[in-house]
Write a protein that holds these residues in place. Structure first.
Motif, PDB file in Angstrom:
ATOM      1  N   GLN A 284     -29.348   8.143 -54.503  1.00  0.00           N
ATOM      2  CA  GLN A 284     -30.196   7.688 -55.375  1.00  0.00           C
ATOM      3  C   GLN A 284     -30.587   6.215 -55.691  1.00  0.00           C
ATOM      4  OE1 GLN A 284     -30.893  10.225 -58.916  1.00  0.00           O
ATOM      5  NE2 GLN A 284     -30.631  12.132 -57.566  1.00  0.00           N
TER       6      GLN A 284
ATOM      7  N   ARG B  89     -33.567   3.934 -54.316  1.00  0.00           N
ATOM      8  CA  ARG B  89     -34.185   3.166 -55.073  1.00  0.00           C
ATOM      9  C   ARG B  89     -34.041   1.661 -54.838  1.00  0.00           C
ATOM     10  NH1 ARG B  89     -32.397   6.823 -59.374  1.00  0.00           N
ATOM     11  NH2 ARG B  89     -34.097   7.847 -60.163  1.00  0.00           N
TER      12      ARG B  89
ATOM     13  N   ARG C 246     -37.437  -0.428 -53.715  1.00  0.00           N
ATOM     14  CA  ARG C 246     -37.718  -1.909 -54.295  1.00  0.00           C
ATOM     15  C   ARG C 246     -38.038  -2.761 -53.236  1.00  0.00           C
ATOM     16  NH1 ARG C 246     -33.098  -0.655 -57.885  1.00  0.00           N
ATOM     17  NH2 ARG C 246     -33.945   0.010 -59.745  1.00  0.00           N
TER      18      ARG C 246
ATOM     19  N   TYR D  77     -40.455   6.659 -55.676  1.00  0.00           N
ATOM     20  CA  TYR D  77     -39.567   5.908 -56.734  1.00  0.00           C
ATOM     21  C   TYR D  77     -39.652   6.496 -58.028  1.00  0.00           C
ATOM     22  CZ  TYR D  77     -37.747   1.912 -59.507  1.00  0.00           C
ATOM     23  OH  TYR D  77     -37.040   1.238 -60.326  1.00  0.00           O
TER      24      TYR D  77
END
Length: 108
Positions: free
Chosen positions: A50, A54, A58, A86
């Motif tokens: 995870q 993420r 980003r 996200y």
């Protein structure tokens, strides 16, 4: 297996038995600490996945924002999908993958 379980006890047992663990004579199953350790590894792996997702998102959002500013017509849809991934996390990844497939199908 429930929606919240990442791996079942049966799956853990099968993996360990395939990799040389044995059930001791007089026992009916692997020791509880084997399952506890496997569960900890699965949880840590899930957290790391995870975190990686993420971080990738980003970066993709930053790149997508630049494409949006340059007027790329697909950038809005791509940004919406990335924001969806996200904000909902990896639990809904298959739903997002289906959305991506639908968009690809309509583009071709």
């Amino acid at each position: 297996m429930t929606n919240k379980e990442l791996i079942t006890k049966d799956e853990i047992r099968d993996i360990f038995l395939r990799n040389g663990f044995t059930i001791k004579e007089g026992q009916t199953d692997l020791k509880d600490y084997v399952y506890a350790a496997a569960g900890d590894v699965v949880i840590l792996t899930s957290i790391r996945l995870q975190e990686g997702l993420r971080e990738s998102l980003r970066h993709a959002l930053k790149q997508g924002g630049e494409a949006f500013r340059q007027g790329n017509p697909d950038a809005v849809e791509a940004l919406e999908l990335m924001i969806s991934i996200y904000t909902t996390g990896i639990d809904n990844l298959s739903t997002v993958q289906n959305q991506i497939a639908k968009i690809r199908d309509t583009k071709h």
